[in-house]
Structure formats: structure tokens, C-alpha cells
Design a protein around this motif. Structure first.
Motif, PDB file in Angstrom:
ATOM      1  N   HIS A 223       1.128  -1.354  -0.115  1.00  0.00           N
ATOM      2  CA  HIS A 223      -0.134   0.134  -0.144  1.00  0.00           C
ATOM      3  C   HIS A 223       0.786   0.915   0.609  1.00  0.00           C
ATOM      4  O   HIS A 223       0.704   2.141  -0.402  1.00  0.00           O
ATOM      5  CB  HIS A 223      -1.204  -0.665   0.803  1.00  0.00           C
ATOM      6  N   GLY A 224       1.768   1.506   0.368  1.00  0.00           N
ATOM      7  CA  GLY A 224       2.753   2.136   0.288  1.00  0.00           C
ATOM      8  C   GLY A 224       3.677   2.701  -0.584  1.00  0.00           C
ATOM      9  O   GLY A 224       3.357   3.874  -1.217  1.00  0.00           O
TER      10      GLY A 224
ATOM     11  N   SER B  48       1.133   3.972  -2.850  1.00  0.00           N
ATOM     12  CA  SER B  48       0.693   5.381  -2.550  1.00  0.00           C
ATOM     13  C   SER B  48      -1.194   5.202  -2.226  1.00  0.00           C
ATOM     14  O   SER B  48      -2.155   5.788  -2.425  1.00  0.00           O
ATOM     15  CB  SER B  48       0.161   6.329  -3.172  1.00  0.00           C
ATOM     16  N   ASN B  49      -1.220   4.007  -2.074  1.00  0.00           N
ATOM     17  CA  ASN B  49      -3.023   3.439  -1.850  1.00  0.00           C
ATOM     18  C   ASN B  49      -3.469   3.126  -0.415  1.00  0.00           C
ATOM     19  O   ASN B  49      -3.449   2.246   0.405  1.00  0.00           O
ATOM     20  CB  ASN B  49      -2.707   2.072  -2.420  1.00  0.00           C
ATOM     21  N   TYR B  50      -2.977   4.456   0.401  1.00  0.00           N
ATOM     22  CA  TYR B  50      -2.997   5.115   1.399  1.00  0.00           C
ATOM     23  C   TYR B  50      -4.697   4.998   2.272  1.00  0.00           C
ATOM     24  O   TYR B  50      -4.611   4.581   3.831  1.00  0.00           O
ATOM     25  CB  TYR B  50      -3.070   6.364   2.224  1.00  0.00           C
TER      26      TYR B  50
ATOM     27  N   PHE C  14      -1.879   4.947   7.561  1.00  0.00           N
ATOM     28  CA  PHE C  14      -1.298   6.132   7.163  1.00  0.00           C
ATOM     29  C   PHE C  14      -1.592   7.338   7.410  1.00  0.00           C
ATOM     30  O   PHE C  14      -0.669   8.958   6.811  1.00  0.00           O
ATOM     31  CB  PHE C  14      -1.313   5.135   5.663  1.00  0.00           C
ATOM     32  N   ASP C  15      -2.356   7.512   8.389  1.00  0.00           N
ATOM     33  CA  ASP C  15      -2.567   8.978   8.901  1.00  0.00           C
ATOM     34  C   ASP C  15      -2.081   9.118  10.005  1.00  0.00           C
ATOM     35  O   ASP C  15      -1.614  10.222  10.846  1.00  0.00           O
ATOM     36  CB  ASP C  15      -4.219   8.436   8.974  1.00  0.00           C
TER      37      ASP C  15
ATOM     38  N   PRO D 158       2.739   9.181   9.408  1.00  0.00           N
ATOM     39  CA  PRO D 158       2.968   9.211   8.351  1.00  0.00           C
ATOM     40  C   PRO D 158       4.526   9.039   7.415  1.00  0.00           C
ATOM     41  O   PRO D 158       4.862   8.855   5.646  1.00  0.00           O
ATOM     42  CB  PRO D 158       3.783  11.187   8.776  1.00  0.00           C
ATOM     43  N   ASP D 159       5.024   8.743   7.931  1.00  0.00           N
ATOM     44  CA  ASP D 159       6.518   7.465   7.551  1.00  0.00           C
ATOM     45  C   ASP D 159       6.438   6.323   6.671  1.00  0.00           C
ATOM     46  O   ASP D 159       6.907   5.691   6.012  1.00  0.00           O
ATOM     47  CB  ASP D 159       7.584   7.635   8.479  1.00  0.00           C
TER      48      ASP D 159
ATOM     49  N   ARG E 164       4.054   6.910   4.493  1.00  0.00           N
ATOM     50  CA  ARG E 164       3.656   7.171   3.252  1.00  0.00           C
ATOM     51  C   ARG E 164       4.483   7.076   2.232  1.00  0.00           C
ATOM     52  O   ARG E 164       5.332   8.268   1.460  1.00  0.00           O
ATOM     53  CB  ARG E 164       2.954   8.540   3.118  1.00  0.00           C
TER      54      ARG E 164
ATOM     55  N   THR F 130       4.706   8.954  -1.724  1.00  0.00           N
ATOM     56  CA  THR F 130       4.956  10.403  -1.685  1.00  0.00           C
ATOM     57  C   THR F 130       6.620  10.894  -1.045  1.00  0.00           C
ATOM     58  O   THR F 130       6.948  11.963  -2.252  1.00  0.00           O
ATOM     59  CB  THR F 130       3.647  10.363  -0.887  1.00  0.00           C
TER      60      THR F 130
ATOM     61  N   PHE G 199      10.372   4.017   6.676  1.00  0.00           N
ATOM     62  CA  PHE G 199       9.553   3.160   6.686  1.00  0.00           C
ATOM     63  C   PHE G 199      10.039   2.144   6.889  1.00  0.00           C
ATOM     64  O   PHE G 199       8.456   1.172   7.678  1.00  0.00           O
ATOM     65  CB  PHE G 199       9.521   2.985   5.265  1.00  0.00           C
TER      66      PHE G 199
END
Length: 734
Positions: free
Chosen positions: A372-373, A376-378, A384-385, A388-389, A391, A394, A543
């Protein structure tokens, strides 16, 4: 158990409710939740055992005080379906019991139908005494007291509903060879444990022939029950009260002095001589004593064992009714919290198969987060909210863009000439530079010329955007601060380079001059590039750590897994840096080469721009035919010295090649060093933690990484036991 004065007390009790409370005790719920109970407490030699015997009508053994070494729960229940009395005995292990002892105690059981004579009771108590591991004689190393609970249940068609817990009497003086100062504190703590229960009714037994205010058990009861709301007082040994002191006892029974909600009761038990001689009925002796002066003035509901029993039944059922709904609520809350704690521990990890399975579940969650990371399927996961690391796509893409921008704006040593300043710089400065400017013996311009324009404010930028991580200290490039490119000095620099390296060429320059100037013009590339790769490494490493923490709840397993992976991660990070250095070496130290047609297009445009800038001032402004220039003015464009023409050629070729090389370099660094080695390649750091990695671990490795610590195993066993008991309690209350 019979009540001669009132043979049917069923209207005073709620058998179903009391039965549920007793069943809660039987499945050890009382170990976790305060349950309503009646506990008999008193100092040693207070007559507590005699009161208990009178209440229960049980022939307690009197040899060696066997029944006072541990707590005893005695339960009477009326079961009309039974034709005879049924007696069952069991032991509830204390919280400090070892697994072996716990298993032995839970396995033990005893039962019979019919009467229960003193010899049988004595035999059972001896057996329990041995089972708990208590000392049978002085001078042994075994314990004198136990936290285990002996449970005796008596059911029959004529029994009254009553449940009572007897605890050892507290004492202040030791018995040589049998009790110690440690035992004094142990018994005190045991008794206080029962008395602190806010739902317990304390049947406090004290002798009538002593000063009640000096009795330790009274002091403890007042400390724990200031208003006397859950204390019931029992005075024993009235036959030993000194003549003239009876009035104090009578005042206390009338509610004067030490006031208790449930009041005071007076009982007269058999003395030692009466017991030894035998043939004396306890209830008859008590009734005869109650007819004597001044005891005959006591209210009937405050004198005798039967009156006490009746009041206890009322108090017990009233206490149970008031507490029942809160008990139910507390069981549900504690069951929920215990299940959550057990869930937070994760799956059991004792065998290699369990440990491997646990790690594979961590891997699956880690790879899910990685997928997902990277895509970018957050929106698929709330983590992912909150993290932040995670994402990753992005963060990496944003750093790609800033890297390209930094190289375009900051990474060249000198600014190239633009269309707006070509005319002025070429027309005067270069010719003046070579025809009039002093030079040193080695062909370099003077220091004053190097410093010209140095009074302009200098701007700078940093090559790193992320803070250093301790784990990565040995591989990351240090952050440097780079100043903006030199403005307006490129021709001076090119002239210096040309003059210091020219040979016998006529109208041309040494081919190696392009490589020399390119290396100087790209001198800032390494710091910007290695700073960028260090940032990508940091982004990827953060990450991985964040995804591991989310995927692996157990902090110890997470830490050990990270430690195991660290060397391999560092190796992959070094490979990315090695690739970046490889590309840097090719671009800066290799032979300048390009097959990109943009190079020739750019070069021609540079030359056209230069020519147009030089003839533009000659174009008349009032011509009706557009921009027109005379032939003589066109020829003036070529009126240059050899040096001037060569410097212009070097500038234009360097500018055209630099632009091509920079675009190629940025793409290669981003695609090869960053993306291939760190983000999306087949062997990136995020792919290191996979099922194959786990399946290759040996049993010793699995134990080291995922094995449970002993305290976790104990906690898991305790939680499992507690949840089992609470689940049973929940079913009882449904």
C-alpha cells in the motif's frame, strides 16, 4: 444444619442468588473480583472456632489446630431433591501456588453421603494439611500457613442456606518450633486480604472478658470499616466475665459504645472441661446460661447462636442483593480488559512452529503495508494517517523532485551566460581580459579578479533534508552547505583554464578541456547526490521501522527482528550508495559522450543566440521591412580574436553538454541508485523481510527472535486462567 427455634428459614433467603455467589467462588472469580461474603475473624483464643462450630453444627477437629492454618469456606445449601446430606470437599489453589501444586490441589476431591463424624473430619483435614505442604510437627522447613482455600460444601433437604469463610486467627507471639515472626505477618496479611473486600461482612469475634478496645481485630475492623457498616460483633466467653463487669457487656449489646450496623451478639460456647467430660448439649447449656442474672435481660434477638445464625442469614442475603448487579458489571469489564491484554501479547510462541507462524504473520502484515505504501494506496488503512513515515511513495517522489530542482538551480559552479548578458560580456570583458588584464606566471588571473563581485550577498542551501539516524551513521553522507553558483565569472574562469592548458592548436582547443571544465562545473554534484541518496535511505529505513512496529505488536520481537535485519539492510544501503558513486564517476571522470540530438540542437541555438545578441543593436528601429541589418554589420560579428572565439565555443559546448549530462544524470541516479536499489527493485530493503527469510531461520534463531520471555509466559498463563474463571463466572450470572 438445623435451627431448632425456626426449622424453616427459606423465606429469609434467596437460594438461587446465594448459589450463584458460591459458584463464583468455586471458579476462583473471587480472586479477581470482590464478591459478597461472610468472613469470620478474630484473635487467637477468642473462641472463633467454637462460634463457627456452633453456627455450622460441624464437629471441627481440635487436634493441633489443623483448621486454622488456612482459609476454610463452608457452604450450606438446602436441596429438597436430596434424600440425605451430601458432603463434598475440594481445595482452591492460592495465587502463589506453583503449577505442579496447583494441578495436584485441583485434582484432589473428597465426598460422602450421610453424617460427618469428628474422626472423618479430622482425617480430611490431615489430608488437606499434607496436600498443601504444611508442617506437621515443629522444627520442619515446611510452611505453617497456606494461602490455599479449603472448600467444604454440605447440601441436603434440611440445611439452611449459609456460606461463611473462616480465616486463621491473628496472633502477636510466636510458638517456638512452629510459628515465626514471618508467620505473624503472613497471617495478618491473609486476614486483611479478606477484610479489605468492600463486599465482605466481617463477623468479628472477641472475648467478653477482656477490654474490647485493646483487641487488635477490632482495631483492624475500625480501620477498614470506619462507620461499622459491614461489621457484626460477637462476644464470647461471657461465663468468664468478672463479677461487676457485666454491665459493660450489656451496654455494648444495647448499642451503647462501639456502634455497629449489624450490632453485637452474645454467645456462650462450651468450655474445655465440658468438652472433655462430654455429654453436655451446647444449645441447652447456652439457654440455661441465658436465664441467669444479669444475662436474662438481653434481648432474645441478641443472645445465642441461633439468633446469630438468623441475623447472619439476613445480612448475607441483603449484602448479596445489593452487590450482585455491580459484581456482574465488574466481571464483564475485567473480562474485556483481560482479553485485550491477552490479545496484545499476540499468539503463543513456545514451539518453533508457533514462533515461525508468528513471524510469518508479521511478514504478511509488513508486506501488506509495503504494498500500500509503494502504490500510495493510503485510504485502505488508518495507519497511514497516524504514521506519516509510511507514505513511502509520496516521500520518495517529493525527494526526487527536490533533488532535480536542486541540481538545476544550485549544482553548477558558475552560471552560464544568458541571452540578456551575452552582448555586454563578450563585447568588452573577454577582449579586455586577454589584452590588458595582468596574469601570474602560470597563466592564472590575479586574486583581485577572483574576488570581483564578492561583495554580493551569498545564498546557500543544504544537501540533506532528513536528520541523521544512529543506526545509519556509518553509511549516510554528512549534510553539507552549498553556495549559489558564481554569477558573471564564467568567462574569466574559462579563460584561466584555457590559458593554463592550451597547446599548439590554432583556432581550436584541446579536446580534454571539455572533460576538465565539466568536472569543475559539476563539482557540487557529489554532495547533492550523496545527500539525496542518504535522504532516500533514511526515508526507506524509517518506513521499515514504522511498518515493523505496526506489524509486530511485541516490542521485544520487533527489536530483535530489527537487529537481525540490520546488517543486511546496511549492505543494501551501501549498494545504493556504491551505484550512486559509480554514476558520479562516469559522468564526472569519464569521457564526455552523448548521442542525444538535443546536444547539437542546444549548441546551434547557443551560437544563434550569441550572433543575434551581437547584431541586435545594429538593427534600425524604423525599417518598414522588419528587422534588417547591413552586410557590413554582419561581418562585424566575426571580427573577434582567436581567444575570444575559442572561449565562446568552449562556453557554448560546455553549456550544451552540461544540460544534456545533467538530465541524463538526474534520471540515472533516481532510477538506478534510488528506485532500483532502494524502492522498487527486485532486491530492495523492503523485500528483505519475506516468508523465505523466516523459513530459513533455524530453531535457535526462531527462539532468539520470537521466543517468549519467561515473564510473558507466566503472564499469558495467568491471563488464560483468569479469563477461563471469568468466562465461567459470566455464564453463572446469565
Amino acid at each position: 444444619m438445623r435451627n431448632p427455634q425456626n426449622p424453616d428459614q427459606s423465606t429469609l433467603t434467596d437460594p438461587a442468588l446465594l448459589d450463584k455467589i458460591d459458584k463464583l467462588f468455586a471458579c476462583n472469580v473471587g480472586e479477581y473480583i470482590s464478591l459478597p461474603q461472610l468472613v469470620v475473624v478474630g484473635d487467637q483464643s477468642s473462641g472463633k472456632s467454637s462460634v463457627l462450630e456452633g453456627l455450622t453444627q460441624l464437629p471441627f477437629p481440635r487436634d493441633s489446630g489443623l483448621c486454622t492454618r488456612f482459609a476454610t469456606q463452608i457452604i450450606f445449601r438446602r436441596v429438597k431433591e436430596y434424600s440425605v446430606r451430601k458432603i463434598t470437599a475440594s481445595v482452591l489453589p492460592g495465587s502463589d501456588a506453583s503449577p505442579e501444586k496447583k494441578a495436584a490441589l485441583e485434582k484432589w476431591a473428597w465426598g460422602k453421603d450421610g453424617p460427618f463424624d469428628p474422626s472423618e473430619f479430622s482425617h480430611v483435614m490431615h489430608e488437606v494439611h499434607s496436600l498443601m505442604g504444611l508442617s506437621g510437627s515443629p522444627d520442619t522447613l515446611r510452611s505453617t500457613f497456606s494461602n490455599d482455600v479449603f472448600r467444604l460444601e454440605i447440601c441436603g433437604p434440611n440445611e439452611d442456606h449459609l456460606s461463611v469463610i473462616d480465616v486463621p486467627g491473628i496472633f502477636k507471639n510466636t510458638t517456638p518450633g512452629l510459628t515465626s515472626k514471618t508467620d505473624i505477618q503472613l497471617v495478618r496479611d491473609m486476614v486483611l486480604g479478606y477484610m479489605r473486600n468492600p463486599r465482605s461482612i466481617m463477623l468479628t469475634v472477641v472475648p467478653a472478658n477482656v477490654d474490647i478496645a485493646t483487641q487488635e481485630i477490632i482495631e483492624l475492623a475500625r480501620e477498614l470499616d470506619h462507620d461499622g457498616q459491614r461489621t457484626l460483633g460477637v462476644l464470647t466467653k461471657p461465663d468468664l466475665v468478672d463479677e461487676g463487669a457485666e454491665q459493660k457487656v450489656l451496654d455494648l449489646l444495647r448499642g451503647e459504645g462501639l456502634i455497629l450496623k449489624h450490632g453485637w451478639f452474645l454467645v456462650r460456647n462450651l468450655g474445655q472441661r465440658e468438652l472433655q467430660e462430654g455429654g453436655v448439649d451446647r444449645n441447652t447449656a447456652e439457654e440455661d446460661f441465658g436465664r441467669k442474672e444479669p444475662w436474662n435481660s438481653i434481648s432474645p434477638d441478641r443472645f445465642g447462636i441461633n439468633a446469630l445464625r438468623l441475623r447472619l442469614q439476613e445480612a448475607v442475603i441483603d449484602n448479596a442483593r445489593k452487590s450482585f448487579s455491580q459484581v456482574r458489571l465488574e466481571i464483564m469489564k475485567r473480562l474485556k480488559s483481560r482479553k485485550q491484554v491477552l490479545k496484545d501479547l499476540g499468539d503463543e510462541r513456545v514451539t518453533p512452529e508457533q514462533q515461525r507462524g508468528h513471524l510469518l504473520s508479521v511478514v504478511a502484515r509488513f508486506q501488506e503495508i509495503t504494498s500500500h505504501g509503494l502504490s500510495s494506496n493510503y485510504g485502505t488503512d488508518d495507519i497511514f494517517d497516524s504514521h506519516p513515515d509510511l507514505r513511502l511513495a509520496t516521500l520518495v517522489m517529493n525527494r526526487h523532485i527536490r533533488f532535480a530542482d536542486n541540481l538545476n538551480v544550485w549544482a553548477h559552479e558558475y552560471k552560464f551566460k544568458t541571452k540578456t548578458d551575452m552582448d555586454n560580456s563578450i563585447g568588452g570583458q573577454v577582449n579586455n581580459l586577454f589584452e590588458h588584464s595582468p596574469t601570474s606566471e602560470d597563466g592564472q588571473t590575479s586574486e583581485d579578479e577572483h574576488l570581483s563581485g564578492s561583495n554580493k550577498p551569498t545564498k546557500s542551501t543544504k544537501t540533506r533534508e532528513t536528520a541523521n539516524m544512529e543506526d545509519l551513521t556509518e553509511v549516510l553522507h554528512e549534510c553539507t552547505e552549498e553556495v549559489s553558483p558564481e554569477d558573471g565569472e564564467i568567462y574569466e574562469w574559462l579563460t584561466e583554464v584555457f590559458c593554463s592548458s592550451r597547446g599548439f592548436e590554432m583556432g581550436t582547443f584541446n579536446p580534454s578541456l571539455l572533460a576538465t571544465t565539466m568536472r569543475k562545473q559539476s563539482a557540487k554534484w557529489p554532495n547533492f547526490t550523496l545527500g539525496y541518496i542518504s535522504d532516500i535511505i533514511t526515508i526507506v529505513h524509517r518506513f521499515i521501522l514504522a511498518a515493523l512496529e505496526v506489524a509486530c505488536v511485541d516490542r521485544r520481537v520487533c527489536h530483535r527482528l530489527k537487529a537481525r535485519l540490520m546488517e543486511d539492510l546496511l549492505s543494501k544501503y551501501r549498494n545504493a550508495i556504491k551505484q550512486a558513486n559509480f554514476i558520479l564517476d562516469i559522468e564526472r571522470n569519464g569521457t564526455p559522450l552523448t548521442l542525444n540530438p538535443y546536444f547539437n540542437d542546444s549548441l546551434q541555438k547557443c551560437r544563434e543566440t550569441r550572433n543575434q545578441a551581437q547584431v541586435a543593436p545594429k538593427v534600425p528601429g524604423d525599417c518598414k521591412h522588419g528587422e534588417v541589418i547591413g552586410l557590413r554589420d554582419v561581418s562585424a560579428v566575426h571580427d573577434k580574436s582567436n581567444t575570444r572565439q575559442t572561449i565562446e565555443d568552449i562556453h557554448d559546448i560546455l553549456q550544451s553538454y552540461y544540460e544534456v549530462a545533467l538530465k541524463r544524470f538526474v534520471d540515472n541516479i533516481c532510477m538506478q541508485a534510488a528506485d532500483y536499489y532502494l524502492v522498487n527493485g527486485p532486491e530492495t530493503p523492503t523485500k528483505l523481510l519475506c516468508s523465505l527469510y523466516v523459513n530459513k531461520l533455524s530453531a535457535a534463531d526462531l527462539e532468539d527472535i520470537a521466543g517468549e520471555e519467561s515473564h510473558v509466559q507466566r503472564l499469558r498463563a495467568q491471563l488464560t486462567k483468569e479469563i477461563k474463571g471469568l468466562e465461567a463466572g459470566k455464564k453463572i450470572l446469565l
